[in-house]
Design a protein around this motif. Structure first.
Motif, PDB file in Angstrom:
ATOM      1  N   GLU A  63      -4.884   0.939  -5.229  1.00 48.39           N
ATOM      2  CA  GLU A  63      -3.126   1.248  -5.861  1.00 48.39           C
ATOM      3  C   GLU A  63      -3.152   0.447  -7.142  1.00 48.39           C
ATOM      4  O   GLU A  63      -2.320   0.986  -8.168  1.00 48.39           O
ATOM      5  CB  GLU A  63      -2.366   0.902  -4.924  1.00 48.39           C
ATOM      6  CG  GLU A  63      -2.108   1.982  -3.754  1.00 48.39           C
ATOM      7  CD  GLU A  63      -3.231   1.523  -2.560  1.00 48.39           C
ATOM      8  OE1 GLU A  63      -3.973   0.535  -2.869  1.00 48.39           O
ATOM      9  OE2 GLU A  63      -3.302   2.333  -1.607  1.00 48.39           O
ATOM     10  N   ARG A 117       0.873  -1.219  -0.076  1.00 48.33           N
ATOM     11  CA  ARG A 117      -0.045  -0.127  -0.103  1.00 48.33           C
ATOM     12  C   ARG A 117       0.757   1.406   0.063  1.00 48.33           C
ATOM     13  O   ARG A 117       0.529   2.425  -0.578  1.00 48.33           O
ATOM     14  CB  ARG A 117      -1.056   0.204   1.272  1.00 48.33           C
ATOM     15  CG  ARG A 117      -2.091  -0.910   1.248  1.00 48.33           C
ATOM     16  CD  ARG A 117      -3.105  -0.737   2.427  1.00 48.33           C
ATOM     17  NE  ARG A 117      -3.767  -2.054   2.492  1.00 48.33           N
ATOM     18  CZ  ARG A 117      -3.993  -3.111   3.168  1.00 48.33           C
ATOM     19  NH1 ARG A 117      -2.764  -3.026   3.876  1.00 48.33           N
ATOM     20  NH2 ARG A 117      -4.586  -4.060   3.099  1.00 48.33           N
ATOM     21  N   ARG A 171       1.525   3.693  -3.421  1.00 47.34           N
ATOM     22  CA  ARG A 171       0.946   4.742  -3.345  1.00 47.34           C
ATOM     23  C   ARG A 171       1.291   5.827  -4.415  1.00 47.34           C
ATOM     24  O   ARG A 171       2.566   6.169  -4.526  1.00 47.34           O
ATOM     25  CB  ARG A 171       0.900   5.414  -2.012  1.00 47.34           C
ATOM     26  CG  ARG A 171       0.155   6.669  -1.909  1.00 47.34           C
ATOM     27  CD  ARG A 171       0.328   7.204  -0.315  1.00 47.34           C
ATOM     28  NE  ARG A 171      -0.416   6.086   0.406  1.00 47.34           N
ATOM     29  CZ  ARG A 171       0.129   5.812   1.620  1.00 47.34           C
ATOM     30  NH1 ARG A 171       1.253   6.063   2.029  1.00 47.34           N
ATOM     31  NH2 ARG A 171      -0.463   4.928   2.239  1.00 47.34           N
TER      32      ARG A 171
END
Length: 466
Positions: free
Chosen positions: A345, A203, A207
Protein backbone atom coordinates in the motif's frame (compact mmCIF):
# COMPACT_ATOMS: atom_id res chain seq x y z
CA UNK A 1 35.17 10.75 30.88
CA UNK A 2 35.10 8.45 27.87
CA UNK A 3 32.32 8.43 25.28
CA UNK A 4 29.60 5.83 25.79
CA UNK A 5 29.06 2.70 23.72
CA UNK A 6 27.48 3.44 20.31
CA UNK A 7 23.82 2.52 19.91
CA UNK A 8 21.53 2.20 16.85
CA UNK A 9 19.50 4.91 15.16
CA UNK A 10 15.84 5.06 16.10
CA UNK A 11 13.29 4.15 13.45
CA UNK A 12 12.49 7.83 13.03
CA UNK A 13 16.15 8.70 12.49
CA UNK A 14 16.53 5.84 10.05
CA UNK A 15 13.60 7.15 8.00
CA UNK A 16 15.14 10.63 7.89
CA UNK A 17 18.38 9.11 6.58
CA UNK A 18 16.61 7.02 3.96
CA UNK A 19 14.46 9.95 2.89
CA UNK A 20 17.45 12.11 2.06
CA UNK A 21 19.29 9.17 0.49
CA UNK A 22 16.35 8.50 -1.82
CA UNK A 23 15.96 12.19 -2.63
CA UNK A 24 19.58 12.39 -3.79
CA UNK A 25 20.40 15.06 -1.21
CA UNK A 26 24.04 15.79 -0.48
CA UNK A 27 24.90 14.01 2.74
CA UNK A 28 23.10 11.17 4.47
CA UNK A 29 20.85 13.55 6.36
CA UNK A 30 20.44 16.33 3.82
CA UNK A 31 22.51 19.39 2.88
CA UNK A 32 21.43 21.58 5.83
CA UNK A 33 20.51 19.21 8.67
CA UNK A 34 19.66 21.75 11.38
CA UNK A 35 16.78 22.36 13.75
CA UNK A 36 16.34 25.90 15.03
CA UNK A 37 14.04 28.07 17.08
CA UNK A 38 13.94 31.55 18.58
CA UNK A 39 12.80 33.04 21.87
CA UNK A 40 12.49 36.61 23.14
CA UNK A 41 13.93 37.21 26.61
CA UNK A 42 12.99 40.33 28.54
CA UNK A 43 14.73 41.62 31.63
CA UNK A 44 18.26 42.06 32.92
CA UNK A 45 20.04 39.06 31.42
CA UNK A 46 23.12 37.94 33.38
CA UNK A 47 25.32 36.53 30.62
CA UNK A 48 27.64 34.71 33.04
CA UNK A 49 24.72 32.84 34.63
CA UNK A 50 23.20 32.24 31.19
CA UNK A 51 26.48 30.72 29.92
CA UNK A 52 26.62 28.42 32.95
CA UNK A 53 23.00 27.39 32.36
CA UNK A 54 23.94 26.37 28.81
CA UNK A 55 26.61 24.05 30.19
CA UNK A 56 24.03 22.65 32.62
CA UNK A 57 21.52 21.87 29.87
CA UNK A 58 24.14 20.00 27.84
CA UNK A 59 24.80 17.82 30.89
CA UNK A 60 21.04 17.26 31.40
CA UNK A 61 20.22 16.20 27.83
CA UNK A 62 22.51 13.64 26.18
CA UNK A 63 21.08 14.33 22.72
CA UNK A 64 22.77 17.74 22.70
CA UNK A 65 26.14 15.96 22.77
CA UNK A 66 25.34 12.93 20.65
CA UNK A 67 27.23 12.37 17.41
CA UNK A 68 26.42 10.19 14.39
CA UNK A 69 28.94 7.55 13.37
CA UNK A 70 29.29 5.58 10.14
CA UNK A 71 31.54 2.53 9.79
CA UNK A 72 31.37 -1.09 8.67
CA UNK A 73 28.51 -1.62 11.12
CA UNK A 74 26.42 1.09 9.44
CA UNK A 75 25.01 4.22 11.04
CA UNK A 76 25.02 4.50 14.81
CA UNK A 77 25.08 7.25 17.42
CA UNK A 78 27.22 7.87 20.46
CA UNK A 79 26.92 10.13 23.50
CA UNK A 80 30.00 12.26 24.10
CA UNK A 81 31.23 13.80 27.38
CA UNK A 82 29.67 17.15 28.35
CA UNK A 83 31.11 20.30 26.85
CA UNK A 84 30.27 23.95 26.34
CA UNK A 85 28.11 24.87 23.33
CA UNK A 86 29.10 27.69 21.02
CA UNK A 87 27.69 30.98 22.32
CA UNK A 88 27.71 34.13 20.18
CA UNK A 89 26.38 37.42 21.60
CA UNK A 90 25.80 40.35 19.28
CA UNK A 91 24.33 43.83 19.52
CA UNK A 92 21.45 44.51 17.14
CA UNK A 93 21.54 48.32 16.88
CA UNK A 94 18.44 50.41 16.36
CA UNK A 95 18.36 51.05 12.62
CA UNK A 96 14.94 52.65 12.59
CA UNK A 97 13.12 49.34 12.23
CA UNK A 98 10.85 47.92 14.95
CA UNK A 99 12.43 45.47 17.38
CA UNK A 100 10.18 42.67 16.13
CA UNK A 101 11.50 43.10 12.58
CA UNK A 102 15.11 43.17 13.77
CA UNK A 103 14.53 40.05 15.86
CA UNK A 104 13.04 38.21 12.87
CA UNK A 105 15.90 39.31 10.61
CA UNK A 106 18.38 37.98 13.17
CA UNK A 107 16.58 34.65 13.44
CA UNK A 108 16.35 34.28 9.64
CA UNK A 109 20.03 35.16 9.29
CA UNK A 110 21.15 32.54 11.80
CA UNK A 111 18.86 29.89 10.33
CA UNK A 112 20.35 30.50 6.87
CA UNK A 113 23.93 29.82 8.01
CA UNK A 114 25.84 26.55 7.71
CA UNK A 115 27.13 24.70 10.75
CA UNK A 116 29.84 22.10 11.35
CA UNK A 117 27.93 18.99 12.43
CA UNK A 118 31.17 17.31 13.50
CA UNK A 119 31.46 19.78 16.37
CA UNK A 120 30.79 18.43 19.88
CA UNK A 121 28.39 19.42 21.18
CA UNK A 122 26.60 20.18 17.89
CA UNK A 123 24.59 22.88 19.64
CA UNK A 124 24.84 26.62 18.99
CA UNK A 125 23.32 29.56 20.84
CA UNK A 126 23.14 32.99 19.21
CA UNK A 127 21.99 35.92 21.34
CA UNK A 128 21.02 39.28 19.86
CA UNK A 129 20.75 42.28 22.17
CA UNK A 130 17.88 44.54 21.00
CA UNK A 131 18.03 46.68 24.17
CA UNK A 132 19.39 46.30 27.68
CA UNK A 133 16.20 44.50 28.67
CA UNK A 134 15.22 42.86 25.37
CA UNK A 135 16.99 39.91 23.75
CA UNK A 136 16.45 37.39 20.97
CA UNK A 137 17.91 33.91 21.57
CA UNK A 138 18.32 31.45 18.70
CA UNK A 139 19.04 27.78 19.40
CA UNK A 140 20.48 25.60 16.64
CA UNK A 141 21.10 21.85 16.89
CA UNK A 142 21.84 18.85 14.69
CA UNK A 143 18.42 17.86 13.31
CA UNK A 144 18.91 14.05 13.19
CA UNK A 145 19.48 13.97 16.96
CA UNK A 146 17.43 16.99 18.15
CA UNK A 147 14.13 17.84 16.50
CA UNK A 148 12.47 21.26 16.54
CA UNK A 149 9.92 20.22 19.15
CA UNK A 150 12.80 19.25 21.47
CA UNK A 151 14.31 22.72 21.27
CA UNK A 152 11.28 24.02 23.17
CA UNK A 153 12.16 21.65 26.01
CA UNK A 154 15.79 22.77 25.86
CA UNK A 155 14.84 26.45 26.11
CA UNK A 156 12.40 25.74 28.95
CA UNK A 157 15.18 24.03 30.87
CA UNK A 158 17.73 26.77 30.12
CA UNK A 159 15.42 29.36 31.69
CA UNK A 160 14.91 27.24 34.82
CA UNK A 161 18.62 26.39 35.10
CA UNK A 162 19.44 30.08 34.68
CA UNK A 163 16.95 31.05 37.39
CA UNK A 164 18.35 28.43 39.77
CA UNK A 165 21.86 29.82 39.35
CA UNK A 166 20.68 33.40 39.82
CA UNK A 167 18.67 32.49 42.94
CA UNK A 168 21.20 30.08 44.46
CA UNK A 169 18.90 27.04 44.54
CA UNK A 170 18.47 23.65 42.94
CA UNK A 171 16.63 23.67 39.60
CA UNK A 172 13.00 22.58 39.74
CA UNK A 173 13.07 20.06 36.88
CA UNK A 174 11.61 16.58 36.54
CA UNK A 175 13.83 13.66 35.66
CA UNK A 176 14.58 13.60 31.95
CA UNK A 177 14.79 10.15 30.40
CA UNK A 178 17.43 9.97 27.69
CA UNK A 179 16.77 9.29 24.03
CA UNK A 180 18.80 6.09 24.02
CA UNK A 181 16.26 4.62 26.46
CA UNK A 182 13.59 5.16 23.82
CA UNK A 183 15.79 3.55 21.17
CA UNK A 184 16.46 0.58 23.45
CA UNK A 185 12.75 -0.06 24.02
CA UNK A 186 12.07 0.37 20.34
CA UNK A 187 14.76 -2.16 19.47
CA UNK A 188 13.31 -4.59 22.02
CA UNK A 189 9.93 -4.47 20.28
CA UNK A 190 7.96 -3.45 23.36
CA UNK A 191 5.01 -2.25 21.24
CA UNK A 192 4.56 -5.28 18.99
CA UNK A 193 1.09 -6.24 20.26
CA UNK A 194 -0.46 -2.80 19.71
CA UNK A 195 1.52 -2.34 16.47
CA UNK A 196 0.01 -5.49 14.95
CA UNK A 197 -3.48 -4.02 15.33
CA UNK A 198 -2.28 -0.77 13.80
CA UNK A 199 -0.83 -2.54 10.77
CA UNK A 200 -4.18 -4.23 10.15
CA UNK A 201 -5.84 -0.83 10.30
CA UNK A 202 -3.38 0.71 7.81
CA UNK A 203 -3.67 -2.13 5.31
CA UNK A 204 -7.36 -1.46 5.13
CA UNK A 205 -7.07 2.32 5.33
CA UNK A 206 -4.53 2.64 2.52
CA UNK A 207 -6.01 0.00 0.21
CA UNK A 208 -6.38 1.51 -3.28
CA UNK A 209 -5.33 4.92 -1.94
CA UNK A 210 -3.78 7.52 -4.21
CA UNK A 211 -1.62 10.51 -3.25
CA UNK A 212 -2.76 14.07 -3.74
CA UNK A 213 -0.09 15.71 -5.90
CA UNK A 214 0.21 19.30 -7.08
CA UNK A 215 1.33 20.38 -10.56
CA UNK A 216 4.61 22.31 -10.43
CA UNK A 217 5.74 25.21 -12.59
CA UNK A 218 8.91 23.46 -13.70
CA UNK A 219 10.20 19.87 -13.91
CA UNK A 220 12.97 18.68 -11.57
CA UNK A 221 16.31 20.42 -12.02
CA UNK A 222 18.97 18.39 -13.81
CA UNK A 223 21.66 19.38 -11.31
CA UNK A 224 21.54 19.83 -7.55
CA UNK A 225 18.35 21.54 -6.30
CA UNK A 226 18.73 25.29 -5.82
CA UNK A 227 17.22 25.15 -2.35
CA UNK A 228 14.09 25.86 -0.39
CA UNK A 229 12.31 29.17 0.11
CA UNK A 230 10.05 29.94 3.05
CA UNK A 231 7.00 32.12 2.42
CA UNK A 232 5.31 33.39 5.58
CA UNK A 233 1.99 35.12 6.06
CA UNK A 234 -0.29 35.88 8.99
CA UNK A 235 -4.06 36.03 9.40
CA UNK A 236 -5.45 38.29 12.11
CA UNK A 237 -6.65 37.29 15.58
CA UNK A 238 -10.32 37.72 14.62
CA UNK A 239 -10.07 34.86 12.12
CA UNK A 240 -7.89 32.86 14.51
CA UNK A 241 -10.42 33.22 17.31
CA UNK A 242 -13.28 32.30 14.98
CA UNK A 243 -11.31 29.23 13.87
CA UNK A 244 -10.82 28.13 17.49
CA UNK A 245 -14.49 28.64 18.33
CA UNK A 246 -15.59 26.72 15.25
CA UNK A 247 -13.20 23.88 16.17
CA UNK A 248 -14.62 23.70 19.70
CA UNK A 249 -18.18 23.63 18.38
CA UNK A 250 -17.34 20.51 16.35
CA UNK A 251 -15.19 18.94 19.12
CA UNK A 252 -12.09 18.98 16.99
CA UNK A 253 -8.63 20.56 17.06
CA UNK A 254 -7.53 23.73 15.23
CA UNK A 255 -5.33 21.46 13.10
CA UNK A 256 -8.41 19.65 11.80
CA UNK A 257 -10.12 22.90 10.75
CA UNK A 258 -7.01 24.27 9.07
CA UNK A 259 -6.26 20.94 7.41
CA UNK A 260 -9.84 20.88 6.11
CA UNK A 261 -9.34 24.33 4.52
CA UNK A 262 -6.08 23.10 3.00
CA UNK A 263 -7.82 19.99 1.72
CA UNK A 264 -10.53 22.08 0.00
CA UNK A 265 -7.81 24.31 -1.45
CA UNK A 266 -6.11 21.23 -2.95
CA UNK A 267 -9.42 19.83 -4.16
CA UNK A 268 -9.89 22.96 -6.26
CA UNK A 269 -6.40 22.62 -7.74
CA UNK A 270 -6.31 18.87 -8.35
CA UNK A 271 -9.88 17.60 -8.53
CA UNK A 272 -8.92 14.67 -6.25
CA UNK A 273 -11.65 13.97 -3.71
CA UNK A 274 -10.18 10.79 -2.17
CA UNK A 275 -6.47 10.99 -1.53
CA UNK A 276 -3.54 10.99 0.89
CA UNK A 277 -1.78 14.12 2.12
CA UNK A 278 1.29 13.80 4.31
CA UNK A 279 1.71 15.42 7.69
CA UNK A 280 4.57 15.51 10.18
CA UNK A 281 3.79 14.78 13.82
CA UNK A 282 5.85 14.88 17.00
CA UNK A 283 5.74 11.08 16.77
CA UNK A 284 4.10 8.24 18.70
CA UNK A 285 7.11 8.03 21.01
CA UNK A 286 6.72 11.63 22.17
CA UNK A 287 3.20 10.94 23.46
CA UNK A 288 4.44 8.43 26.04
CA UNK A 289 4.28 10.10 29.45
CA UNK A 290 7.72 8.93 30.50
CA UNK A 291 9.20 10.57 27.37
CA UNK A 292 7.56 13.97 27.97
CA UNK A 293 10.84 15.66 28.94
CA UNK A 294 13.17 13.80 26.56
CA UNK A 295 15.21 15.62 23.94
CA UNK A 296 15.76 13.66 20.74
CA UNK A 297 14.44 13.09 17.23
CA UNK A 298 10.84 11.81 17.31
CA UNK A 299 9.39 13.33 14.11
CA UNK A 300 7.17 10.95 12.18
CA UNK A 301 5.85 11.11 8.62
CA UNK A 302 2.17 10.31 8.62
CA UNK A 303 -0.33 9.62 5.80
CA UNK A 304 -3.77 11.23 6.20
CA UNK A 305 -6.34 9.83 3.81
CA UNK A 306 -9.48 11.92 3.43
CA UNK A 307 -12.38 11.09 1.14
CA UNK A 308 -14.52 14.16 0.46
CA UNK A 309 -16.97 12.28 -1.75
CA UNK A 310 -20.46 13.51 -0.93
CA UNK A 311 -19.30 16.49 1.14
CA UNK A 312 -21.42 19.51 0.25
CA UNK A 313 -20.24 22.16 2.74
CA UNK A 314 -17.16 23.21 4.68
CA UNK A 315 -18.74 21.90 7.89
CA UNK A 316 -19.05 18.46 6.32
CA UNK A 317 -15.42 18.55 5.19
CA UNK A 318 -14.28 19.38 8.74
CA UNK A 319 -16.40 16.56 10.14
CA UNK A 320 -14.94 14.14 7.57
CA UNK A 321 -11.40 15.30 8.40
CA UNK A 322 -12.06 14.90 12.13
CA UNK A 323 -13.23 11.32 11.62
CA UNK A 324 -10.14 10.52 9.53
CA UNK A 325 -7.72 12.10 12.01
CA UNK A 326 -9.21 10.48 15.09
CA UNK A 327 -8.95 6.97 13.68
CA UNK A 328 -5.55 7.49 12.04
CA UNK A 329 -3.78 9.08 15.01
CA UNK A 330 -5.03 6.29 17.25
CA UNK A 331 -3.00 3.86 15.09
CA UNK A 332 0.17 5.90 14.48
CA UNK A 333 3.38 3.89 14.12
CA UNK A 334 6.88 4.95 12.96
CA UNK A 335 6.81 5.34 9.18
CA UNK A 336 9.70 2.92 8.62
CA UNK A 337 7.62 0.19 10.25
CA UNK A 338 4.56 1.21 8.27
CA UNK A 339 6.49 1.08 4.99
CA UNK A 340 7.78 -2.40 5.90
CA UNK A 341 4.64 -4.00 7.28
CA UNK A 342 2.18 -2.35 4.87
CA UNK A 343 4.65 -2.40 2.00
CA UNK A 344 2.34 -2.82 -0.99
CA UNK A 345 0.00 0.00 0.00
CA UNK A 346 2.80 2.44 0.86
CA UNK A 347 4.72 1.51 -2.31
CA UNK A 348 1.63 2.29 -4.37
CA UNK A 349 1.45 5.72 -2.76
CA UNK A 350 5.13 6.38 -3.42
CA UNK A 351 4.84 5.29 -7.02
CA UNK A 352 1.93 7.67 -7.44
CA UNK A 353 4.09 10.45 -6.00
CA UNK A 354 6.78 9.96 -8.64
CA UNK A 355 5.39 12.19 -11.34
CA UNK A 356 8.05 14.47 -12.80
CA UNK A 357 6.08 17.71 -12.83
CA UNK A 358 4.08 17.24 -9.65
CA UNK A 359 4.87 17.78 -5.97
CA UNK A 360 3.76 16.14 -2.73
CA UNK A 361 1.89 18.54 -0.44
CA UNK A 362 2.18 18.31 3.34
CA UNK A 363 0.54 20.16 6.21
CA UNK A 364 1.46 20.28 9.89
CA UNK A 365 0.58 22.26 13.01
CA UNK A 366 3.27 23.69 15.27
CA UNK A 367 4.05 23.99 18.09
CA UNK A 368 2.78 21.04 20.05
CA UNK A 369 2.20 21.13 23.85
CA UNK A 370 5.90 20.55 24.54
CA UNK A 371 7.06 23.79 22.94
CA UNK A 372 7.69 26.67 25.32
CA UNK A 373 5.38 29.62 24.83
CA UNK A 374 5.90 31.84 27.84
CA UNK A 375 7.93 31.51 30.99
CA UNK A 376 9.10 34.00 33.55
CA UNK A 377 11.56 33.30 36.34
CA UNK A 378 14.96 34.39 37.54
CA UNK A 379 14.26 37.99 36.54
CA UNK A 380 13.63 37.25 32.86
CA UNK A 381 10.52 36.53 30.83
CA UNK A 382 10.63 34.13 27.91
CA UNK A 383 8.26 33.97 24.95
CA UNK A 384 8.56 31.89 21.79
CA UNK A 385 9.48 34.12 18.85
CA UNK A 386 7.11 34.04 15.91
CA UNK A 387 8.02 35.10 12.42
CA UNK A 388 6.09 36.79 9.67
CA UNK A 389 9.04 37.71 7.45
CA UNK A 390 9.67 35.39 4.50
CA UNK A 391 13.18 34.20 3.73
CA UNK A 392 14.85 33.15 0.46
CA UNK A 393 16.63 30.22 2.16
CA UNK A 394 14.37 28.20 4.43
CA UNK A 395 14.56 24.85 6.24
CA UNK A 396 15.59 21.96 4.03
CA UNK A 397 12.78 19.80 2.59
CA UNK A 398 12.77 17.30 -0.31
CA UNK A 399 12.81 18.90 -3.76
CA UNK A 400 9.47 17.35 -4.73
CA UNK A 401 7.59 18.46 -1.61
CA UNK A 402 5.74 21.56 -0.47
CA UNK A 403 5.21 21.81 3.29
CA UNK A 404 2.79 24.12 5.12
CA UNK A 405 3.24 24.77 8.84
CA UNK A 406 0.50 26.51 10.81
CA UNK A 407 1.02 28.14 14.19
CA UNK A 408 -1.32 29.91 16.60
CA UNK A 409 0.07 32.96 18.42
CA UNK A 410 -0.80 33.80 22.05
CA UNK A 411 -3.21 36.44 20.67
CA UNK A 412 -4.87 33.86 18.35
CA UNK A 413 -3.17 35.19 15.22
CA UNK A 414 -2.72 32.43 12.63
CA UNK A 415 0.84 32.34 11.27
CA UNK A 416 1.84 30.16 8.33
CA UNK A 417 5.21 29.13 6.93
CA UNK A 418 5.21 27.50 3.50
CA UNK A 419 8.41 25.78 2.38
CA UNK A 420 8.81 24.97 -1.30
CA UNK A 421 11.52 24.28 -3.86
CA UNK A 422 12.92 27.35 -5.60
CA UNK A 423 13.40 25.20 -8.70
CA UNK A 424 9.87 23.81 -8.87
CA UNK A 425 7.59 26.75 -7.96
CA UNK A 426 7.64 30.41 -9.00
CA UNK A 427 6.94 33.13 -6.48
CA UNK A 428 3.75 34.12 -8.30
CA UNK A 429 2.44 30.56 -7.98
CA UNK A 430 3.17 30.53 -4.26
CA UNK A 431 1.44 33.89 -3.80
CA UNK A 432 -1.64 32.51 -5.58
CA UNK A 433 -1.73 29.43 -3.35
CA UNK A 434 -1.54 31.53 -0.20
CA UNK A 435 -4.35 33.77 -1.45
CA UNK A 436 -6.55 30.81 -2.42
CA UNK A 437 -6.09 29.07 0.93
CA UNK A 438 -6.86 32.29 2.80
CA UNK A 439 -10.08 32.68 0.81
CA UNK A 440 -11.18 29.12 1.60
CA UNK A 441 -10.53 29.49 5.32
CA UNK A 442 -12.21 32.90 5.64
CA UNK A 443 -15.26 31.89 3.63
CA UNK A 444 -15.58 28.49 5.32
CA UNK A 445 -15.40 29.91 8.84
CA UNK A 446 -17.75 32.78 7.99
CA UNK A 447 -20.38 30.44 6.52
CA UNK A 448 -19.75 26.74 7.23
CA UNK A 449 -22.85 25.83 5.21
CA UNK A 450 -21.51 27.48 2.03
CA UNK A 451 -21.50 24.93 -0.83
CA UNK A 452 -18.02 23.72 -1.76
CA UNK A 453 -18.60 24.76 -5.35
CA UNK A 454 -18.89 28.37 -4.15
CA UNK A 455 -16.19 28.06 -1.49
CA UNK A 456 -13.31 27.23 -3.80
CA UNK A 457 -13.69 27.47 -7.53
CA UNK A 458 -10.69 25.83 -9.27
CA UNK A 459 -7.75 28.21 -9.37
CA UNK A 460 -6.16 26.16 -12.16
CA UNK A 461 -7.61 23.54 -14.52
CA UNK A 462 -8.41 20.49 -12.39
CA UNK A 463 -6.38 17.34 -12.88
CA UNK A 464 -8.24 14.18 -13.80
CA UNK A 465 -9.37 12.29 -10.74
CA UNK A 466 -12.33 11.20 -8.66
Amino acid sequence: MMPDTPFPLSLEQEFLRLQHLNDGSSGAFGPRPISSGGWRLTGDLDLAAFTAALDDVVVRHEALRTVLLHDEDGWRQQVQPPGSPTLVVRDLPDNGRPRQDRAEDFLNEIEGQTFDMNQVPAFWVHVGRLAEDDWIVVLVAHLPVVDVWSLGLVMRDIVELYAARREGRQPDLREAHQFREYVSRQQAGSDEVSAAASFRYWRERLRDARPVTLPTDRPPATGAPAGTRCDRFALGPDLGTATLEFARSLRCSPFMVLFAAYRVHLLARTGITDGVIWTLTSGPGRRRRWMADTVGYFVNLFPLRTDLTGCRTFREVVERVRESCMSAFAHEVPFVRLATEVADEVAALEEGDRIAERARPGFQMSPNPFVLREQGTGGVGCTAAQRRVSQPVGPDIPDDAILWTAELSPTNELIFAVNSSVDRFTQSSMDAMLADFTHVLRAGIADPELPLADLAAPAVPAASGN
